[in-house]
Design a protein around this motif. Sequence first.
Motif, short mmCIF file in Angstrom:
data_model
loop_
_atom_site.label_atom_id
_atom_site.label_comp_id
_atom_site.label_asym_id
_atom_site.label_seq_id
_atom_site.Cartn_x
_atom_site.Cartn_y
_atom_site.Cartn_z
N LEU A 74 28.93 32.90 6.24
CA LEU A 74 28.91 31.78 7.18
C LEU A 74 27.50 31.21 7.25
O LEU A 74 26.51 31.94 7.17
CB LEU A 74 29.35 32.24 8.57
N ALA A 75 27.40 29.90 7.43
CA ALA A 75 26.10 29.23 7.51
C ALA A 75 26.05 28.37 8.77
O ALA A 75 27.08 27.84 9.22
CB ALA A 75 25.86 28.37 6.27
N PHE A 76 24.86 28.25 9.32
CA PHE A 76 24.61 27.39 10.49
C PHE A 76 23.80 26.20 10.01
O PHE A 76 22.74 26.36 9.39
CB PHE A 76 23.83 28.19 11.54
N ALA A 77 24.27 24.97 10.28
CA ALA A 77 23.60 23.80 9.73
C ALA A 77 23.90 22.57 10.58
O ALA A 77 24.65 22.64 11.57
CB ALA A 77 24.03 23.56 8.28
N VAL A 78 23.31 21.46 10.20
CA VAL A 78 23.62 20.16 10.80
C VAL A 78 24.84 19.59 10.08
O VAL A 78 24.91 19.61 8.84
CB VAL A 78 22.42 19.20 10.68
N GLU A 79 25.81 19.10 10.82
CA GLU A 79 27.08 18.68 10.24
C GLU A 79 26.92 17.64 9.14
O GLU A 79 27.63 17.68 8.13
CB GLU A 79 28.00 18.13 11.34
N GLY A 80 26.01 16.72 9.32
CA GLY A 80 25.84 15.66 8.32
C GLY A 80 25.51 16.18 6.94
O GLY A 80 25.90 15.57 5.93
N LEU A 81 24.81 17.30 6.86
CA LEU A 81 24.47 17.87 5.56
C LEU A 81 25.70 18.35 4.80
O LEU A 81 25.71 18.37 3.57
CB LEU A 81 23.49 19.04 5.74
N ALA A 82 26.72 18.75 5.54
CA ALA A 82 27.91 19.33 4.91
C ALA A 82 29.09 18.37 4.87
O ALA A 82 30.19 18.76 4.48
CB ALA A 82 28.31 20.60 5.66
N ALA A 83 28.87 17.11 5.23
CA ALA A 83 29.98 16.17 5.35
C ALA A 83 30.86 16.09 4.11
O ALA A 83 32.10 16.13 4.21
CB ALA A 83 29.44 14.78 5.74
N PRO A 84 30.29 15.98 2.90
CA PRO A 84 31.17 15.89 1.71
C PRO A 84 32.03 17.13 1.52
O PRO A 84 33.22 17.03 1.15
CB PRO A 84 30.18 15.70 0.56
N GLY A 119 0.82 -1.21 0.00
CA GLY A 119 0.00 0.00 0.00
C GLY A 119 0.85 1.26 0.00
O GLY A 119 2.08 1.22 -0.12
N THR A 120 0.19 2.41 0.15
CA THR A 120 0.87 3.70 0.11
C THR A 120 1.31 4.13 1.51
O THR A 120 0.48 4.20 2.42
CB THR A 120 -0.04 4.79 -0.49
N LEU A 121 2.60 4.41 1.67
CA LEU A 121 3.14 4.93 2.93
C LEU A 121 3.33 6.43 2.75
O LEU A 121 4.18 6.86 1.96
CB LEU A 121 4.47 4.25 3.26
N ARG A 122 2.51 7.21 3.45
CA ARG A 122 2.52 8.67 3.28
C ARG A 122 3.22 9.31 4.48
O ARG A 122 2.78 9.16 5.63
CB ARG A 122 1.09 9.17 3.16
N LEU A 123 4.33 10.01 4.20
CA LEU A 123 5.16 10.57 5.26
C LEU A 123 5.27 12.09 5.13
O LEU A 123 5.42 12.61 4.02
CB LEU A 123 6.56 9.97 5.22
N SER A 124 5.22 12.79 6.27
CA SER A 124 5.49 14.22 6.34
C SER A 124 6.91 14.39 6.85
O SER A 124 7.26 13.89 7.92
CB SER A 124 4.50 14.91 7.28
N LEU A 125 7.73 15.12 6.08
CA LEU A 125 9.16 15.18 6.38
C LEU A 125 9.68 16.61 6.33
O LEU A 125 9.25 17.39 5.48
CB LEU A 125 9.94 14.35 5.36
N PRO A 126 10.64 16.96 7.19
CA PRO A 126 11.33 18.24 7.03
C PRO A 126 12.34 18.13 5.91
O PRO A 126 12.82 17.03 5.58
CB PRO A 126 12.02 18.43 8.39
N TRP A 127 12.72 19.25 5.33
CA TRP A 127 13.64 19.23 4.20
C TRP A 127 14.99 18.62 4.55
O TRP A 127 15.68 18.06 3.71
CB TRP A 127 13.83 20.63 3.64
N ILE A 128 15.38 18.72 5.82
CA ILE A 128 16.67 18.16 6.24
C ILE A 128 16.72 16.66 6.00
O ILE A 128 17.79 16.07 5.82
CB ILE A 128 16.92 18.50 7.73
N ALA A 129 15.55 16.01 5.99
CA ALA A 129 15.51 14.56 5.82
C ALA A 129 15.82 14.12 4.41
O ALA A 129 16.19 12.96 4.18
CB ALA A 129 14.13 14.03 6.23
#
Length: 302
Positions: A241-251, A94-104
Amino acid sequence: MRLDQFSGIVAFVKVAEAKSFTRAAAELGVAPASLSEAVKGLEERLGVRLLNRTTRSVGLTEAGAHYFDHVRPAAEEIRAAGAALRETRDRPAGTLRLSLPWIAAPLLIEPLMGPFMDAYPEVRLSLIFDDSFVDIAAQGFDAGLRIGELLEKDMVGARLGGPLQTVVLGSPDYLARNGTPKRPADLAAHRCIAFAFTRTRAISPWEFVVDGRQVELTPDARLIVNTLPLCITAAAQGLGLAFAVEGLAAPLLASGALVKVLEPFCPTYEPLHLYYPSRRLVPPKLRAFIDFVRANAHNLRI
């Protein structure tokens, strides 16, 4: 029509087909006495006898035969619907409908979307990205994703991944031209790239821990965007300068395109949690998604 008139219809149809309370009860997996009570209750609610009973046989009355002809198709549909639900009860579909923040999107969905759909070909994903708080029950979502500390009190939360480390990022070129901030207060002399919420257009404050206290600063930004990945890209281009979650900038951190500043002051957020209304009867498609993410968490930047 009162809702309780529906009670006993399936029992009546089964008895009429089997012409026996004993055989009908065996097919339904219930006691004959329970089946008899259900049919009796239906007759009382309708105010008419539907079955003629003797010690040796069961037959339809004239009214019962007329009623049987009308309700049998509906009873068949009810039985078929129940059988279909039982068939898929333990199989993700079936359909799995998820609400997500953009960070995801970069942290969770992009690396796992394809492998999950390959593993569960009968599940259809509907992913709606929105950084604002969403009433998942009212809007028809199976679940939502949020940082743990932001979960609503009446929701069940399933932890996905580990704590989220925040960082302030700048390019080596920007820092060479403008200097490196030593304390959060130094940001007043720097160009900052701010994240704004789509619906409210409010700028998200930058959070720090200074001398054991949580401090929030709203940057006086020259560039304001509504996606964190774009904040990070702009920082890599030397725009500020930017403030973010480290995982987003890892590369970009690994390549040296960005470096971290103000590290001693940057807090750690609670992990991402998938939240849903109840622990009872969690749909297999949702349980499969939770288990799949947890099993593959070592491949994620969370």
